[in-house]
Design a protein around this motif. Structure first.
Motif, short mmCIF file in Angstrom:
data_model
loop_
_atom_site.label_atom_id
_atom_site.label_comp_id
_atom_site.label_asym_id
_atom_site.label_seq_id
_atom_site.Cartn_x
_atom_site.Cartn_y
_atom_site.Cartn_z
N LYS A 118 0.84 -1.21 0.00
CA LYS A 118 0.00 0.00 0.00
C LYS A 118 0.87 1.25 0.00
O LYS A 118 0.57 2.22 -0.70
N ARG A 160 3.95 1.51 -1.16
CA ARG A 160 4.56 1.63 -2.49
C ARG A 160 3.59 2.20 -3.50
O ARG A 160 3.94 3.08 -4.30
N ASN A 161 2.36 1.71 -3.49
CA ASN A 161 1.35 2.20 -4.42
C ASN A 161 1.02 3.67 -4.17
O ASN A 161 0.83 4.44 -5.11
N GLN A 199 3.90 5.72 -5.55
CA GLN A 199 3.88 5.78 -7.00
C GLN A 199 2.77 6.70 -7.51
O GLN A 199 2.93 7.36 -8.53
N ALA A 200 1.65 6.71 -6.80
CA ALA A 200 0.53 7.56 -7.21
C ALA A 200 0.82 9.04 -6.96
O ALA A 200 0.29 9.90 -7.66
#
Length: 111
Positions: A103, A105-106, A109-110
């Motif tokens: 979560k 990492r996502n 990235q977002a």
């Protein structure tokens, strides 16, 4: 991790309550002792649900798992259930951390 650990603790809450009902039938244990120990353990399960993400809560959770296993000396089935919930506790921590990392990492990235 919080969701998985809390789910395990709520399951344990019910198992401890049912084990208390079984332990009441033991002639070696008084009803007050059974419900004092079971009540404290059940309250600890509920309290830990709110504090799982805080430092030291996982150690207290492990102590609860050990206590659940040791209760098998009075209610034999608890040896088996203690092992099962110990494994679930480990899996909740292990896989919960992996989910939290994914979560994070996502989210990075977002952003």
């Amino acid at each position: 991790m919080r969701t998985l650990c809390s789910s395990t603790l709520i399951g344990e809450f019910f198992v401890i309550g049912f084990a208390g009902l079984v332990a009441m039938k033991s002639p070696d244990l008084s009803m007050a002792t059974v419900w004092a120990v079971s009540g404290v353990a059940m309250a600890l399960c509920v309290l830990l649900c709110g504090f799982v993400s805080r430092p030291g809560a996982l150690v207290v959770g492990w102590a609860l798992q050990v206590g659940l296993f040791v209760s098998g000396f009075w209610v034999g089935t608890m040896f088996f259930l203690g092992l099962i919930f110990g494994g679930l506790w480990w899996a909740s921590i292990h896989f919960g951390r992996k989910v939290d990392e994914a979560k994070a990492r996502n989210a990075a990235q977002a952003a």
